[in-house]
Design a protein around this motif. Structure first.
Motif, PDB file in Angstrom:
ATOM      1  N   LEU A 155       2.613 -40.870  88.792  1.00 37.07           N
ATOM      2  CA  LEU A 155       1.813 -40.379  89.915  1.00 37.07           C
ATOM      3  C   LEU A 155       2.194 -41.057  91.227  1.00 37.07           C
ATOM      4  O   LEU A 155       2.194 -40.417  92.288  1.00 37.07           O
ATOM      5  N   LYS A 156       2.523 -42.337  91.158  1.00 34.68           N
ATOM      6  CA  LYS A 156       2.946 -43.040  92.379  1.00 34.68           C
ATOM      7  C   LYS A 156       4.250 -42.462  92.914  1.00 34.68           C
ATOM      8  O   LYS A 156       4.405 -42.260  94.121  1.00 34.68           O
ATOM      9  N   ARG A 157       5.173 -42.213  92.011  1.00 35.90           N
ATOM     10  CA  ARG A 157       6.450 -41.643  92.436  1.00 35.90           C
ATOM     11  C   ARG A 157       6.246 -40.249  93.013  1.00 35.90           C
ATOM     12  O   ARG A 157       6.828 -39.900  94.048  1.00 35.90           O
ATOM     13  N   LEU A 162       6.213 -36.666  97.718  1.00 38.63           N
ATOM     14  CA  LEU A 162       5.551 -35.628  98.504  1.00 38.63           C
ATOM     15  C   LEU A 162       5.262 -36.116  99.919  1.00 38.63           C
ATOM     16  O   LEU A 162       5.403 -35.372 100.891  1.00 38.63           O
ATOM     17  N   GLU A 163       4.871 -37.371 100.033  1.00 38.41           N
ATOM     18  CA  GLU A 163       4.582 -37.937 101.352  1.00 38.41           C
ATOM     19  C   GLU A 163       5.838 -37.965 102.221  1.00 38.41           C
ATOM     20  O   GLU A 163       5.797 -37.692 103.419  1.00 38.41           O
ATOM     21  N   VAL A 170      11.184 -34.643  93.637  1.00 33.52           N
ATOM     22  CA  VAL A 170      10.141 -34.010  92.827  1.00 33.52           C
ATOM     23  C   VAL A 170      10.787 -33.205  91.691  1.00 33.52           C
ATOM     24  O   VAL A 170      10.373 -33.281  90.536  1.00 33.52           O
ATOM     25  N   LYS A 171      11.844 -32.458  92.023  1.00 32.06           N
ATOM     26  CA  LYS A 171      12.553 -31.712  90.985  1.00 32.06           C
ATOM     27  C   LYS A 171      13.183 -32.667  89.976  1.00 32.06           C
ATOM     28  O   LYS A 171      13.140 -32.441  88.762  1.00 32.06           O
ATOM     29  N   LEU A 312      -1.762 -39.656 100.766  1.00 29.35           N
ATOM     30  CA  LEU A 312      -2.830 -39.332 101.693  1.00 29.35           C
ATOM     31  C   LEU A 312      -2.417 -38.173 102.588  1.00 29.35           C
ATOM     32  O   LEU A 312      -1.256 -38.057 102.978  1.00 29.35           O
ATOM     33  N   ALA A 313      -3.386 -37.314 102.907  1.00 25.58           N
ATOM     34  CA  ALA A 313      -3.126 -36.247 103.866  1.00 25.58           C
ATOM     35  C   ALA A 313      -2.811 -36.862 105.231  1.00 25.58           C
ATOM     36  O   ALA A 313      -3.141 -38.018 105.499  1.00 25.58           O
TER      37      ALA A 313
END
Length: 514
Positions: A155-157, A162-163, A170-171, A312-313
């Motif tokens: 989840l951290k990765r 994404l950030e 991600v792929k 975070l957004a």
């Protein structure tokens, strides 16, 4: 996993059979990820809204309500960042031709790891019995610790990738985890791409003069652009909040899991305006307050947990989800976000209008910070409905299907039965209905044997059944049956209203938050 799927199918089937949720436009083969709330669903939804509104607005002197329009000036969404940044990372499977959210594929993989942890806990609890200490087990069991570390690392990765908008990583993560297409089992993936979720539309009498607009993807911006209007007309002092319940629209490419993720949905949001520098304190207070609200409904403390955001957004300096144990695992039910002054500052910049608060104590103007609570009404509906649906084995060897919706939220509070359709019993039963309906949503039912009527109302979620018999004509008493215990009592007709009120009164339920 197969049991989860069967349980979820049962939830969907029951929702249709008992008039809670229908597929939209079903006679035309439906519309994907769009649903209609039927007669009982509309009542349950209304009651959830009211339960939230009472707790959020009516019981807080410093929170007021708003009902902003769905259409907003298009610059609103440029200022808020939605035009440029409101995207989902999507990935296609080359063999099945199915499209998925890349982050959800990874999160579902992690959910399977968490299911393994739950199984370890269940085995240990069975082995150690009353002496089992779940907290200590989670903190010391080597296998569980390895699972936790693996899930946390993934989840951290994902969050970091994404950030940083590193979609290639991600792929790569999906490939390293050997995640397969849920439909085909194929691991032949395309690259990950971003897709904007907003629905476009037009406003105007002719195509030439029409203005390009968006259907709002969230209700929060209607609150922010009205911040000064509300503050001045209600003479509110910071800290204060503005709450709203309303529809939002997102072009979810991967809409699934029934009403959990839809293209048209309803949000219950509150934006709490505070002095800069106090956001951490208020963020923690609202996390605690919102969890108390959920627990007041009695759905089980073990079915909730907090999940802090790794990513975070762009507007937030802290964010956490209240997750609920749905039939398909723990998923987000409500978000609590510390939004800083991002929204008001951006609208101030793009509009050229000052959106500031004059603090008389400090004798200065400033742009307030915001702590947001945002819950999906449809997800809350699904959480309550799925958790309440039970199959119970009875002492006589039979089973019953019962929908144990919290009585305060139940669509129908009581069903009134005449024992037989003659001898003046239907007339007396109708008199009782006519009296009760001023205070509660009740129904009259005279079809089938009383036992069948009980079962029908159990499955419908009705907390009380009231049977009128020949003795009722003589001494003005009836039999009242409680859904959850099946206990039956002989009570005076004059006392029925008070008995129901005692079980369904919002005041007594919400008082559990204190």
């Amino acid at each position: 996993m197969a049991k989860q799927e069967d349980d979820f199918k049962r939830v969907i089937s029951h929702a249709k059979e008992y008039g809670y949720v229908f597929q939209s436009s079903e006679i035309y083969d439906g519309l994907s990820a769009v649903y209609d709330y039927a007669q009982n669903g509309a009542e349950l939804k209304k009651n959830i809204r009211e339960y939230w509104w009472r707790a959020m607005v009516q019981l807080n002197d410093n929170i007021v309500g708003l009902d902003a329009a769905i259409f907003m000036h298009p610059t609103t969404w440029k200022a808020s960042g939605h035009v440029d940044a409101f995207n989902d990372p999507l990935i296609d499977n080359k063999d099945s031709k199915k499209r998925y959210r890349a982050d959800v594929l990874v999160e579902d993989y992690v959910a399977k790891i968490e299911n393994k942890i739950e199984k370890e806990v269940a085995k240990a609890a069975k082995r150690f019995g009353d002496s089992f200490d779940k907290k200590q087990f989670l903190a010391t069991n080597q296998r569980v610790l390895e699972y936790q570390e693996k899930a946390g690392t993934i989840l951290k990765r994902l969050g970091k990738s994404l950030e940083n908008e590193d979609l290639a990583d991600v792929k790569k993560l999906i490939e390293e985890l050997e995640i397969a297409c849920p439909m085909s089992g194929s691991k032949n993936w395309t690259d990950v791409k971003q897709f904007n979720l907003m629905f476009g539309t037009k406003l105007g009498a002719s195509a030439e003069s029409a203005m390009d607009l968006y259907l709002r993807p969230e209700t929060a911006q209607g609150i922010f652009v009205n911040f000064l209007n509300v503050q001045k007309t209600s003479r509110m002092k910071i800290p204060f909040g503005i709450a709203q319940i309303g529809k939002a629209f997102r072009n979810e490419i991967v809409a699934r899991q029934f009403i959990f993720r839809m293209r048209e949905f309803e949000q219950m949001e509150m934006q709490f305006f505070i002095k800069p520098g106090t956001q951490k304190e208020w963020y923690e207070k609202w996390k605690e307050n919102r969890m108390k609200w959920h627990l007041s409904l009695g759905l089980g403390e073990d079915n909730y947990r907090f999940h802090d955001h790794e990513k975070l957004a762009h507007y937030a300096d802290a964010a956490a989800d209240i997750e609920f144990r749905f039939p398909f695992g723990f998923k987000e039910l409500e978000g609590i976000h510390s939004r800083t002054d991002f929204d008001l500052s951006k609208h101030q910049e793009f509009s050229g209008k000052k959106l500031q608060y004059f603090d008389t104590e400090e004798n200065k103007n400033y742009v307030p910070y915001v702590v947001e609570t945002s819950i999906g009404l449809d997800r809350m509906f699904l959480a309550i409905f799925s958790n309440s649906l039970k199959e119970e084995a009875l002492e006589n060897g039979t089973t019953r299907t019962v929908l144990k919706i919290p009585a305060v939220l139940a669509p129908t509070k009581a069903a009134v039965f005449p024992l037989v359709k003659k001898d003046g019993l239907p007339e007396l039963a109708q008199e009782i209905v006519d009296d009760l309906k001023w205070d509660f949503n009740v129904l009259y039912d005279q079809k089938d044997a009383v036992g069948r009527r009980y079962r029908r109302q159990d499955a419908n979620g009705t907390p009380f059944c009231i049977t009128v018999d020949h003795q009722s004509l003589e001494d003005k008493t009836v039999t009242i049956r409680h859904r959850d215990t099946m206990e039956q009592q002989r009570v005076a007709i004059a006392d029925v209203k008070a008995i129901i009120h005692n079980e369904v009164d919002m005041k007594s339920w919400l008082a559990k938050m204190n």
